[in-house]
Design a protein around this motif. Structure first.
Motif, PDB file in Angstrom:
ATOM      1  N   GLY A  73       0.809  -1.214   0.000  1.00 58.31           N
ATOM      2  CA  GLY A  73       0.000   0.000   0.000  1.00 58.31           C
ATOM      3  C   GLY A  73       0.837   1.255   0.000  1.00 58.31           C
ATOM      4  O   GLY A  73       0.501   2.253  -0.664  1.00 58.31           O
ATOM      5  N   GLY A  74       1.952   1.260   0.755  1.00 57.86           N
ATOM      6  CA  GLY A  74       2.809   2.441   0.794  1.00 57.86           C
ATOM      7  C   GLY A  74       3.459   2.729  -0.545  1.00 57.86           C
ATOM      8  O   GLY A  74       3.539   3.897  -0.970  1.00 57.86           O
ATOM      9  N   LEU A  75       3.912   1.691  -1.227  1.00 58.12           N
ATOM     10  CA  LEU A  75       4.521   1.905  -2.559  1.00 58.12           C
ATOM     11  C   LEU A  75       3.482   2.381  -3.556  1.00 58.12           C
ATOM     12  O   LEU A  75       3.774   3.266  -4.402  1.00 58.12           O
ATOM     13  N   ALA A  76       2.264   1.844  -3.510  1.00 61.64           N
ATOM     14  CA  ALA A  76       1.208   2.281  -4.428  1.00 61.64           C
ATOM     15  C   ALA A  76       0.845   3.741  -4.184  1.00 61.64           C
ATOM     16  O   ALA A  76       0.677   4.530  -5.140  1.00 61.64           O
ATOM     17  N   LEU A  77       0.738   4.147  -2.940  1.00 62.49           N
ATOM     18  CA  LEU A  77       0.403   5.535  -2.640  1.00 62.49           C
ATOM     19  C   LEU A  77       1.551   6.474  -2.971  1.00 62.49           C
ATOM     20  O   LEU A  77       1.327   7.642  -3.364  1.00 62.49           O
ATOM     21  N   ALA A  78       2.807   6.012  -2.853  1.00 66.57           N
ATOM     22  CA  ALA A  78       3.944   6.838  -3.258  1.00 66.57           C
ATOM     23  C   ALA A  78       3.913   7.086  -4.763  1.00 66.57           C
ATOM     24  O   ALA A  78       4.188   8.212  -5.227  1.00 66.57           O
ATOM     25  N   ALA A  79       3.565   6.038  -5.531  1.00 67.14           N
ATOM     26  CA  ALA A  79       3.442   6.219  -6.983  1.00 67.14           C
ATOM     27  C   ALA A  79       2.283   7.152  -7.323  1.00 67.14           C
ATOM     28  O   ALA A  79       2.376   7.981  -8.252  1.00 67.14           O
ATOM     29  N   LEU A  80       1.182   7.045  -6.565  1.00 59.77           N
ATOM     30  CA  LEU A  80       0.035   7.921  -6.816  1.00 59.77           C
ATOM     31  C   LEU A  80       0.365   9.367  -6.460  1.00 59.77           C
ATOM     32  O   LEU A  80      -0.100  10.313  -7.141  1.00 59.77           O
ATOM     33  N   ALA A  81       1.178   9.585  -5.407  1.00 56.87           N
ATOM     34  CA  ALA A  81       1.567  10.937  -5.024  1.00 56.87           C
ATOM     35  C   ALA A  81       2.463  11.587  -6.080  1.00 56.87           C
ATOM     36  O   ALA A  81       2.573  12.825  -6.127  1.00 56.87           O
ATOM     37  N   ALA A  82       3.086  10.776  -6.925  1.00 58.44           N
ATOM     38  CA  ALA A  82       3.955  11.336  -7.966  1.00 58.44           C
ATOM     39  C   ALA A  82       3.161  12.072  -9.038  1.00 58.44           C
ATOM     40  O   ALA A  82       3.696  12.983  -9.690  1.00 58.44           O
TER      41      ALA A  82
END
Length: 392
Positions: A73-82
């Motif tokens: 979940g953290g990696l997915a949200l980091a990509a979404l924040a990009a």
């Protein structure tokens, strides 16, 4: 789900959070995401509004995923924040959640992914009034603070759980100690019952035997013997009642209403009872100043009394008709010695016994800080000697 020390150690994964916590966190992050999106809309035209709305929906949907699977979940949200600033609250929450639920190296990786995502966001959609360098430094500092906060919360949670487990173990240990104390107290009472009743009943057996073998005695002697037997039975019942009363108490311990136990000055009375029962006993008081005025601790006096009592009981059982010599010696600050001798009798004992009197007596002496020796000497005499520290 219950938290255990294995699950919540600093180096282990924390169990999945409860559903209520997931729901509450999702609602709170959804409000923050909606606030960011609303502030972007009211501040002016948004060139990628549809993308931001889609990112807001996905960010809210990924919050439960980040709480259940912090790394994915953290990696997915980091990509979404990009690609959208509206995902920033969810991405930062994922970083602190990963620090609370996963090992520090894993949490660092999630935090670095978040910094990288915001670094891309700063390039694609720069923040007005702030240079890219300061933006990147601000994001790195924010993620470092979140990482430290989450790690501290994880360590604190592990400490609280560890202290709770220690408290439970201490409570269980206390319960075990209480149970052991109760067993030890009841064992002591059973030993006391053996010492008291064996002595009392052996006296009754001697008087009953005299009545059986001397039916031609005068009525006065028969009445006296019957009176002694009746009194002895009464005393035995009273002593048995006292012991049973103590055994029935839920919390063993001294009873303030019970009569005091035997003392060192009661030994002459014990010897007199044995003589009245027909046992030939010689008694010598070699203590400093005499036992009548001796200042001795209750446990020491009671233990010495029990030694003499057990020795006389054994003499009646195993050396009937043989003379017994009892001698006490010692002085305050030194050693109180109890020395009992009697010739052996090679006839089978008439009175039954459990055969554990000397074993219990040895244990009693050990608990009182003394020791017990018994042996048959070269003259064919049974010799019992007990030594106790003379405490006042």
């Amino acid at each position: 789900m219950a938290l255990t020390g294995t699950d919540c150690g600093v180096g282990a994964a924390v169990p999945r959070p409860p559903r209520l916590a997931v729901l509450g966190s999702t609602i709170a992050i959804g409000l923050l995401v909606g606030t960011v999106l609303w502030s972007m809309v009211v501040s002016g035209p948004v060139p990628h509004l549809r993308l931001d709305v889609l990112a807001a929906v996905l960010a809210c949907a990924l919050v439960p995923v980040a709480m259940t699977w912090p790394v994915a979940g953290g990696l997915a949200l980091a990509a979404l924040a990009a690609v959208s600033p509206v995902a920033t609250p969810a991405a930062t929450f994922a970083a602190i959640n990963a620090a609370r639920q996963r090992r520090f190296p894993v949490a660092v990786a999630v935090a670095l992914a978040g910094v990288a995502g915001h670094a891309v966001q700063g390039r694609l959609r720069p923040f007005a009034g702030l240079s890219y360098g300061w933006w990147l430094l601000l994001m790195a500092a924010a993620y470092a603070a979140l990482l430290g906060w989450g790690t501290w919360a994880r360590a604190r949670q592990a400490l609280v759980i560890s202290l709770r487990e220690r408290a439970h173990r201490a409570e269980a240990e206390q319960g075990r100690r209480v149970a052991e104390a109760r067993i030890a107290e009841r064992t002591r009472i059973a030993q006391e019952m053996h010492d008291v009743l064996a002595h009392r009943l052996s006296l009754l057996a001697v008087y009953a035997g005299a009545l059986e073998y001397r039916p031609d005695s005068s009525p006065q002697r028969l009445a006296e013997a019957a009176g002694v037997i009746r009194g002895g039975v009464h005393q035995a019942l009273e002593e048995l009642r006292e012991v049973v009363t103590v055994l029935r108490r839920e919390e063993p311990g001294p009873d303030p209403d019970s009569p005091p136990g035997p003392e060192l000055r009661d030994v002459p009375r014990l010897v007199s009872e044995a003589r009245e029962a027909g046992l030939t006993v010689s008694f010598e008081d070699g203590t400093d100043g005499g036992i009548e005025e001796a200042a001795v601790a209750p446990v020491t006096g009671r233990t010495a009394y029990r030694v003499v009592q057990e020795a006389l009981t054994n003499a009646r059982k195993h050396a009937a008709g043989q003379p017994v010599r009892v001698r006490l010696s010692g002085a305050p600050g030194g050693t109180l010695a109890v020395d009992v001798r009697n010739p052996l009798s090679y006839e089978l004992p008439e009175l039954p016994g459990a055969g554990v009197g000397l074993v219990g007596l040895t244990e009693r002496l050990s608990l009182a800080g003394g020791r017990l020796d018994h042996a048959v000497d070269a003259a064919g005499e049974f010799h019992l000697r007990a030594e106790l520290p003379w405490r006042t």
